[in-house]
Design an enzyme around this catalytic site. Structure first.
Site, PDB file in Angstrom:
ATOM      1  N   PHE A 545       4.815  -5.847  -6.083  1.00  0.00           N
ATOM      2  CA  PHE A 545       6.018  -6.442  -5.500  1.00  0.00           C
ATOM      3  C   PHE A 545       5.929  -7.958  -5.550  1.00  0.00           C
ATOM      4  O   PHE A 545       4.856  -8.546  -5.600  1.00  0.00           O
ATOM      5  CB  PHE A 545       6.250  -5.968  -4.059  1.00  0.00           C
ATOM      6  CG  PHE A 545       5.235  -6.442  -3.056  1.00  0.00           C
ATOM      7  CD1 PHE A 545       4.039  -5.767  -2.895  1.00  0.00           C
ATOM      8  CD2 PHE A 545       5.485  -7.550  -2.274  1.00  0.00           C
ATOM      9  CE1 PHE A 545       3.094  -6.195  -1.971  1.00  0.00           C
ATOM     10  CE2 PHE A 545       4.553  -7.991  -1.336  1.00  0.00           C
ATOM     11  CZ  PHE A 545       3.351  -7.314  -1.193  1.00  0.00           C
ATOM     12  N   CYS A 546       7.123  -8.570  -5.560  1.00  0.00           N
ATOM     13  CA  CYS A 546       7.211 -10.025  -5.469  1.00  0.00           C
ATOM     14  C   CYS A 546       8.279 -10.330  -4.426  1.00  0.00           C
ATOM     15  O   CYS A 546       8.490  -9.534  -3.517  1.00  0.00           O
ATOM     16  CB  CYS A 546       7.551 -10.617  -6.833  1.00  0.00           C
ATOM     17  SG  CYS A 546       9.141 -10.059  -7.449  1.00  0.00           S
ATOM     18  N   GLN A 547       8.964 -11.455  -4.544  1.00  0.00           N
ATOM     19  CA  GLN A 547       9.926 -11.799  -3.497  1.00  0.00           C
ATOM     20  C   GLN A 547      11.237 -11.028  -3.646  1.00  0.00           C
ATOM     21  O   GLN A 547      11.746 -10.491  -2.683  1.00  0.00           O
ATOM     22  CB  GLN A 547      10.193 -13.314  -3.512  1.00  0.00           C
ATOM     23  CG  GLN A 547      10.995 -13.817  -2.328  1.00  0.00           C
ATOM     24  CD  GLN A 547      10.291 -13.624  -0.995  1.00  0.00           C
ATOM     25  OE1 GLN A 547       9.079 -13.474  -0.933  1.00  0.00           O
ATOM     26  NE2 GLN A 547      11.057 -13.605   0.090  1.00  0.00           N
TER      27      GLN A 547
END
Ligand code: FAD
Length: 863
Positions: A545-547
């Protein structure tokens, strides 16, 4: 020439007035009678809240068509104050009560069109019939509410019991129900200066959308000073000394992890008026008593020609049950657009035409202060209820090109059929551009388009209006990539409960991770991922996951091409925050400000408010730098602010505009930490503009000290000692100190890269390298290691307690400017080469260390 066809219409507003006008356009011959029990026809119900709020000051603008104009232009026999009491189907007449003359008569019809609308639900709550408890449907309702607000009847001192009361008496209001009418009334009453409590039975406002899409609305309402009571119900309303008291109790409906309103149990809210907006039900009494078929949703059943079970009677608008376009099931969808179109269709068919109503898809939009929330098609919860198979993606793009001023972030959820990609529904929240995205997606659903079609839509673009890849295209790309299996996606529940063979991977930067991450995740920034693949266990599926989802997607492309099984969290940490109710924000400050200043809409922070190390003057502030950080996401805005503040003098200020909602919460903490002062903070159309004044340097406890620099000698590579060293270093850096960490002997191992780097070494050097831990991830406890069990246990506890891991702490220290110096002498002794060390590590000798230590006021040895 045959007898004129007599069309009688019951209800003279949206559906009824449309039917009357269309019927006349279809036939100059027809006799058209429009029966309306109220005083007005064809008024803009949708505009009623905005007249109360003073946004539409001229009441006459709500009267779209007067009875006289309707008579004159359309030759319609308009009869107001005329209530239809009964339908005599065998005789084909209706019984009308002429309220003006208080007489009854029978009105014959050839064709009857019913458009009686829907009535607001009044719950059986004690006191709900009080004269200052209102529903809002008609102009008369609006006038009554406005009179109370204008007159300040039942005014209560501003603030709640136990709170400091402001100087000017102002009214408080309780709005019951967080649907679109409740939300609009909440906004306009706040706009009028009332302190508004919004009480909602469910754990979210705006029931038709999915809960996570309502989270930004909750945050925004609170930021606007609204006292939002979710999962709460009104149990009684009482009058005491001219003031109403609304008794509120809790409902056990809150979702775990969902931010709730203040604990409402047994709460009593004093107020001047109450708006009941808990929903509407079809006005089907006439139809029921006439024996027309009523559906399972309690609406009048009609066919696709808007014909009821009696072929001479049509029904339209809020009173009817329609077929849902996507699900095909019966639905009651009280909206003005469908009512108007159905009125036209009924008129065409009443005059012998053959017009088909192509179902309703529930396209709607609502303004909630500076945000808009829009939806079309089915929500996830509706799809689940209907037992339909679906997939979903989230995107959070900018409303227009990020580099053009004023861009704000929108959140878009797209639901589609995983078999064929057909678009099933969409929801969108944001400060700008929500309407056009929802409208495009509404057309896509109506046209039966797929996510592949969305990829190819050619939409208008120039920087002030959109992006070359419009959010709709972007949602299409993400969804289509998923269907093409270019990347597999996962959802928040997967991240909350990962299986034993899964691993959470946060690929954001260290400063982003510092703002919060998903518990249990391992942090490897995307840009380091290729070089650190060796840290990923081959036997586990990686949930990356990222932002907002883009870097997670890129990470998955790298991982899957390197044989690592992986999925990407759609919508990233932003969606995780929405689902878990973790949105930031500082409603308390905004509310206090509102109460102190009386400002609404824009909410300046008190100039006299002090931060711990702030300057105490109240005088004007000199803004010497302007930053437009709109379109940037966390931590971009805070980093830009820091850079700008570094360039100005104490007493000078920076004005920064930010569209990322997380910034509001970050800002207060940042000011507190750095000794800066928040001099102004205004929220307008989703953009927070803050003026931040640079404070004087924090006073030190030792006045004699001339430096706040810190130096640490790190001699040990023990996990616990390294943790302590980096926690101190990060803390000191956050307090504004220049920190140097000097790594010597075993401590040097902490700076080694996790993966082997091809370098030339002697046999002894290679042996040393094998025996020593390769990087921070491989270190062990100095005590209770128990063959690694103890270290694994403490790492697990740290994950649970959301403590940053050692590699994360090192990254954070580097990001904060902590100098990491590798002892060149030790490197030489142990055969450690420059290439084996982390990026950004400096090499230095003892002279360099002693020079730094000489100017520091704290020097620690970690061994
Ligand atoms: P109505 O427009 O309600 O008209 C029904 C009329 O029938 C009433 O005037 C009533 O007095 C009359 N009547 C009922 N029974 C009898 C009888 N027996 N004899 C004679 N007359 C009778 N929709 C949107 O899409 N967007 C919005 O932003 C929006 N905002 C709204 C805001 C408010 C405050 C309200 C109240 C509604 C809003 N709506 C909105 C909903 C929209 O107004 C309705 O969907 C639409 O008006 C329904 O049209 P209708 O003809 O079915 O009923």
């Amino acid at each position: 020439m045959g007898q004129r066809k007599r069309i009688v219409i019951v209800g003279g507003v949206a559906g009824g007035a449309s039917a009357a006008a269309k019927a006349r356009r279809m036939s100059e011959d027809a006799e058209i009678v429009l029966l309306e029990r109220g005083n007005d026809i064809s008024f803009a119900n949708c505009g009623l809240p905005y007249h109360v709020g003073g946004i539409i000051p001229d009441r006459a603008r709500l009267l779209v068509q007067s009875p006289q104009a309707m008579r004159q232009r359309f030759a319609v026999d308009v009869r107001t104050h005329s209530e239809v009491l009964r339908i005599n189907r065998p005789q084909k007449t209706v019984v009308v009560h002429d309220k003006a003359k208080d007489r009854q008569y029978e009105q014959p019809y050839d064709v009857l069109i019913l458009s009686p609308g829907a009535e607001p639900v009044r719950p059986p709550i004690p006191g709900a019939d009080h004269k200052r408890v209102f529903t809002l449907r008609s102009l008369a309702d609006m006038d009554a509410i406005k009179a109370v607000v204008d007159g300040g009847v039942g005014a209560t001192p501003r603030g709640r019991p136990g709170q400091a009361q402001g100087p000017a008496p102002a009214m408080a209001a309780v709005v019951v129900g967080g649907g679109y009418i409740g939300l609009e009334m909440t906004e306009v009453l706040t706009h009028r200066g009332l302190a508004v409590s919004l009480v909602e039975l469910e754990s979210q406002v705006m029931g038709p959308i999915d809960p996570e899409m309502a989270t930004p609305l909750h945050e925004h309402l609170r930021q606007q000073g609204v006292d939002l009571c979710l999962s709460s119900s009104v149990t009684a309303i009482q009058e005491r000394e001219g003031q109403l008291e609304v008794h509120v109790g809790a409902t056990p409906r809150g979702r775990p992890g969902q931010a709730q309103g203040p604990a409402p149990t047994g709460r009593v809210i004093p107020c001047g008026l109450v708006i009941l907006a808990i929903g509407v039900r079809p006005e089907a009494k006439l139809a029921t008593e006439a024996g027309l078929t009523i559906g399972q949703r309690k609406g009048i059943v009609v066919d696709d020609h808007m014909r009821t079970s009696d072929p001479d009677i049509y029904a339209v608008g809020d009173a009817v049950e329609v077929q849902d376009l996507v699900g095909g099931f019966p639905a009651v969808i009280p909206l003005a657009g469908p009512a108007n179109r159905q009125g036209r269709i009924a008129a065409i068919n009443a005059l012998g035409g053959d017009a088909v109503y192509e179902r309703t898809q529930g396209t709607a939009i609502c303004k909630v202060f500076d945000l808009a929330v829009g939806m079309t098609g089915l929500s996830e919860k509706a799809l689940k209820r209907a037992g339909l198979v679906y997939e979903k993606v989230y995107v959070h793009p900018a409303s227009h090109a990020g580099y053009y001023p004023g861009a704000t972030q929108i959140s878009l959820k797209l639901l589609f059929d995983p078999q064929n990609g057909k678009v099933l529904g969409a929801q969108c929240v944001g400060a700008a551009g929500v309407d056009k995205r929802i409208d495009v997606l509404a057309v896509a659903i109506r046209a039966g388009m797929t996510v592949y079609d969305l990829e190819n839509l050619e939409l208008a673009y120039a920087p002030p209006f959109g992006s070359a890849k419009d959010p709709v295209n972007y949602a299409g790309f993400v969804a289509a990539n998923t269907l093409r299996k270019e990347v597999r996606i996962c959802h928040v529940p997967d991240m909350v409960n990962p299986g034993p063979n899964q691993m959470l991977l946060d690929v954001r930067t260290a400063p982003e991770v510092q703002q919060g991450t998903i518990p249990g995740s391992v942090h490897i920034p995307l840009d380091e991922l290729r070089g650190r693949l060796g840290e990923l266990p081959k036997d586990k599926e990686v949930l990356a996951f990222c932002q907002v989802g883009l870097r997670g997607y890129l990470a998955c492309r790298i991982l899957s091409q390197n044989g690592v099984a992986c999925r990407n969290l759609t919508g990233g940490y932003k969606t995780y925050g929405q689902v878990m109710g973790l949105m930031s924000g500082s409603p308390k400050i905004l509310r206090e400000v509102k109460e102190d200043t009386g400002h609404v809409g824009s909410v300046p922070v008190r100039a006299s408010e002090e931060t711990p190390h702030g300057v105490t003057t109240n005088g004007p502030v000199q803004v010497v730098k302007e930053i437009d950080a709109c379109g940037l996401q966390c931590p971009g805005p805070i980093m830009q602010l820091k850079q700008a503040m570094d360039q100005i003098q104490p007493g000078q200020a920076v004005r920064i505009s930010v569209s990322d909602p997380a910034f509001a919460g970050d800002l207060d903490g940042w000011c507190h930490t750095t000794g800066s002062r928040l001099r102004d903070k205004q929220l307008n159309k989703g953009v927070l503009t803050a003026v931040v004044e640079k404070g004087q340097a924090a006073p030190t406890s030792a006045p004699a000290a001339t430096s706040t620099d810190k130096t640490l000698v790190v001699f040990s590579d023990a996990f616990d000692k390294a943790m302590a060293a980096f926690i101190i270093a990060n803390g000191a850096a956050a307090m504004g100190s220049d920190v140097t960490m000097f790594f010597t002997f075993w401590g040097l191992n902490l700076l080694r890269r996790a993966q082997a780097v091809p370098v030339r070494k002697t046999f002894i050097e290679r042996m040393f390298g094998w025996m020593m831990p390769r990087g921070a991830g491989k270190t062990s406890l100095s005590q209770m290691n128990m063959a690694g069990v103890g270290t694994a246990m403490i790492k697990g506890i740290m994950r649970k307690k959301n403590v940053l891991s050692l590699p994360e702490l090192i990254a954070a220290a580097q990001q904060s400017g902590v100098r990491l110096v590798a002892c060149t002498m030790t490197m030489d002794l142990m055969g450690i080469k420059r290439e084996e060390l982390l990026d950004g590590v400096e090499e230095g000798g003892v002279a360099m260390y002693l020079d730094r230590a000489g100017s520091a006021n704290v020097n620690l040895f970690i061994g």
